[in-house]
Design a protein around this motif. Sequence first.
Motif, short mmCIF file in Angstrom:
data_model
loop_
_atom_site.label_atom_id
_atom_site.label_comp_id
_atom_site.label_asym_id
_atom_site.label_seq_id
_atom_site.Cartn_x
_atom_site.Cartn_y
_atom_site.Cartn_z
N GLU A 66 50.14 -57.45 106.23
CA GLU A 66 49.34 -58.40 107.02
C GLU A 66 48.91 -57.77 108.35
N LYS B 141 45.22 -56.60 109.92
CA LYS B 141 44.73 -57.09 111.23
C LYS B 141 44.31 -55.93 112.11
N ILE C 13 42.24 -58.82 118.53
CA ILE C 13 43.61 -59.24 118.23
C ILE C 13 44.07 -60.29 119.23
N GLU D 253 42.20 -63.55 118.30
CA GLU D 253 42.62 -64.12 117.01
C GLU D 253 44.05 -64.64 117.06
#
Length: 331
Positions: A141, A145, A205, A208
């Motif tokens: 994950e 990202k 990042i 988000e």
Amino acid sequence: MNKPLVSVKNLTVTYQIGHSFVGKNTYLNAVNDASISITKGSFYGLVGESGSGKTTLGRAILKAAPISKGSVHYDDGEVSYDLSAISKIELKDYRKRAQLIFQDPYAALSPRMTVRDIIAEPLEVMGITKTREETDKRVREIAQKCRLNLEHLRRFPHAFSGGQRQRISIARALVSGPQFIVADESVAALDVSIQADVLNLLKDIQREMGLTFLFISHDLSVVAHTCDHVAVMYLGRLVETAPTSQLFNSPKHPYTKALFSAIPSLDPDHDSQAQKLEGEIPSPTDPPPGCKFHTRCPFAEGICMTEEPKLEVADGEHEVSCHRWRELFNA
Ligand code: ADP
Ligand code: MG
């Protein structure tokens, strides 16, 4: 106004750098009486020449440099810690919530570990995941990202370019699910063309994942383009802090002015008031009396040489520490 995630109040970090048998030790204040407040969700910039105390301030906030005087508080809504009085168990938890991204993507990664193991290590050390499947899932994950190719997880860091390696260290810092990141010169070692990629990744990042960043750089142009709030440091002191647009449009400290003047593309009035920064930053073991900047300041006069100015509010969230800002720069 949003609540601060990190509040630093009158922080001093003192290092003993020399011993003497006649009772005279040498001390150095790497950070001196610094106060900043980092709002939750912000991308907060810390800028100043090398040796100004940026890394030490960042490390003190991560509880990796001593808090000799003053305080550092962390409050993310779930937990609230006073770092001077934090217990061992709380510190273990804090290490998951507050992470550092290193400067040098070459030195930071172990050459004998695969990318997967490098990113997974904090999960295992902190006991965050229980099974290999869980760890792998989390690593994948985070790798996605950070825009890493999943095929690359099996390779070793030497196979990668500087920008890719920095993405690996970013993934490693993010894998424990932190709220707060200190990025210390995280693009300084990269080619200019790669810097923008990594900066965009950090900004994406942050948005988000709703993280808060303390972004440390010696380069005001990088900070001015990426951060929403900026603090300027000089010889262990904060000399000016402001929302970026305010700092950019009306800098109020001669040091900030000089830093802007050194970047023609950023200097709002480059021709009329260009001030070159001359001379060296004084030694922190023997700082000058009065305003620490007076030895290099073109506007220094009597009081500047004897009395240290305090950081005071100039306008809203704009703070400055200069005896003469009102008469010089209060446009
Ligand atoms: P910057 O990151 O802005 O370049 P630093 O925080 O690394 O500044 O350093 C500030 C000052 O503190 C420098 O003079 C440096 O030599 C000194 N310093 C930093 N860490 C230590 C340490 N562990 N022991 C002694 N002096 C230190
Ligand atoms: Mg540094």
